[in-house]
Design an enzyme around this catalytic site. Structure first.
Site, PDB file in Angstrom:
ATOM      1  N   ASP A  44      40.824  56.068  37.625  1.00  0.00           N
ATOM      2  CA  ASP A  44      39.703  55.185  37.346  1.00  0.00           C
ATOM      3  C   ASP A  44      39.648  55.488  35.970  1.00  0.00           C
ATOM      4  OD1 ASP A  44      39.179  55.090  39.964  1.00  0.00           O
ATOM      5  OD2 ASP A  44      37.747  56.857  39.895  1.00  0.00           O
ATOM      6  N   GLU A 240      35.245  46.789  43.701  1.00  0.00           N
ATOM      7  CA  GLU A 240      34.672  47.720  42.936  1.00  0.00           C
ATOM      8  C   GLU A 240      35.260  47.770  41.452  1.00  0.00           C
ATOM      9  OE1 GLU A 240      36.256  50.994  45.042  1.00  0.00           O
ATOM     10  OE2 GLU A 240      38.402  50.888  44.365  1.00  0.00           O
TER      11      GLU A 240
END
Length: 357
Positions: A44, A240
């Site tokens: 991420d 997401e």
């Protein structure tokens, strides 16, 4: 009066200088990088460019960095050569055993704001995730938790992305769960946006940006969800990692879709004329258009951020992808292109590429 020999010497010196300059340019042009640009675990990834330096922040989950903090921090001057810089977040009280995901940092009026989600893990799968914000006076931290960004009615909120519009107003894009199948949408994690009253408070006026409606975004079939009284869903979908970019008057909300463990995982986008929407994902039915897997070479590229290169003009996607053993998600970069068909990444690459401009 200068002699002919003097003029010839000057000319020769000028040619020699030009040759050296050309050699230097050729050497610079010949510099390459090969993904991953950081081989350690770095899921991420978010990269902040501040005063000519880059700061990368990566998810640590339940783990702590060697200095006892949360979220790995790396620094670089060129987006390729990264050096460890400790951890970002001082562990909040009462968070032992919690998972910490998806850090993003913004600088505003002398303060750095770190947005992230916390929950789940050893403190219980039924706890869900909540968005939080922490602050620091330096980009690398340490950050101290400042506020809970409460989202009433949602048990699972992750992947906070702050965005400042051209009029100065801040918004927070994030991902949350939807369990219904209204209007043909699929149950799963979708994208929403809310206005920030200030950097640590939401207005409570959230609007849906995009929900799953295509087959490729399925996360898992027949998935039982402890958060929702162990209800089993025939299909659970995932959108997401939102990241917003305003380009030529339109708002592009990039996101990652599908299961991050599968070859289907990648980056797509939806677009709107207003920051609050409505957003359209027309053309997204076949799979991720911006960044997708390359069979035999790159698996699971996604959960990205955008950053300008050292020239302050060239856009790059910073994303993670699995190593071959699928034991680590590693830091990768590739150039972003704006084409007649929409935004596309010049990647994912796995061979030598020209050094970032």
């Amino acid at each position: 009066m200068p002699s002919r020999r003097h003029f010839l010497q000057q000319a020769a010196a000028g040619l020699a200088t030009l040759a050296l300059q050309n050699q230097a340019l050729a050497r610079a042009a010949a510099r390459t990088y090969t993904n991953p640009v950081y081989t350690g675990q770095f899921p991420d990834p978010f990269v902040l460019r501040h005063q000519g330096r880059y700061y990368a922040f990566g998810t640590t989950g339940q783990a702590r960095t060697p200095d006892g903090r949360i979220f790995t921090v790396l620094t670089s001057s060129d987006l390729v050569d990264w050096q460890p810089a400790g951890g970002a977040l001082t562990p909040p009280e009462g968070a032992a055993g919690a998972e910490f995901w998806a850090p993003e940092v913004m600088y505003h009026q002398g303060t750095f704001y770190l947005y992230y989600s916390m929950g789940g893990g050893a403190i219980g799968a039924s706890v869900g995730h909540r968005l939080h914000v922490a602050t620091s006076k330096t980009p690398q931290g340490p950050y101290t938790q400042a506020a809970l960004l409460d989202v009433p009615g949602s048990k699972f909120t992750i992947d906070a992305h702050p965005f400042q519009d051209s009029d100065g107003q801040w918004y927070l894009f994030y991902a949350r769960d939807f369990t219904d199948s209204d209007q043909g949408y699929r149950p799963g994690t979708g994208l929403v946006v809310d206005r920030l009253v200030d950097m640590t408070r939401l207005a409570g006026e959230s609007r849906t940006v995009m929900r799953a409606r295509h087959d490729w975004t399925v996360f898992e079939k027949n998935r039982t969800m402890p958060l929702y009284d162990n209800q089993t869903f025939a299909e659970w979908h995932t959108l997401e990692g939102p990241f917003v970019r305003k380009h030529k008057g339109k708002y592009y909300c990039f996101y990652s879709g599908a299961n991050f463990l599968t070859p289907r995982y990648g980056v797509d986008y939806c677009v709107a004329d207003s920051v609050l929407g409505p957003y359209s994902d027309a053309g997204a039915d076949k799979g991720p258009r911006v960044l997708g897997a390359v069979a035999g070479h790159v698996r699971g590229p996604g959960h990205h951020s955008h950053v300008l290169g050292p020239d302050g003009k060239t856009e790059h996607l910073v994303y993670h992808a699995w190593n071959k053993a699928m034991t680590e998600r590693q830091l990768c970069i590739d150039k972003l292109l704006w084409t007649g068909q929409g935004p596309r990444c010049q990647g994912p690459t796995y061979t030598p590429q020209p050094f970032p401009q």
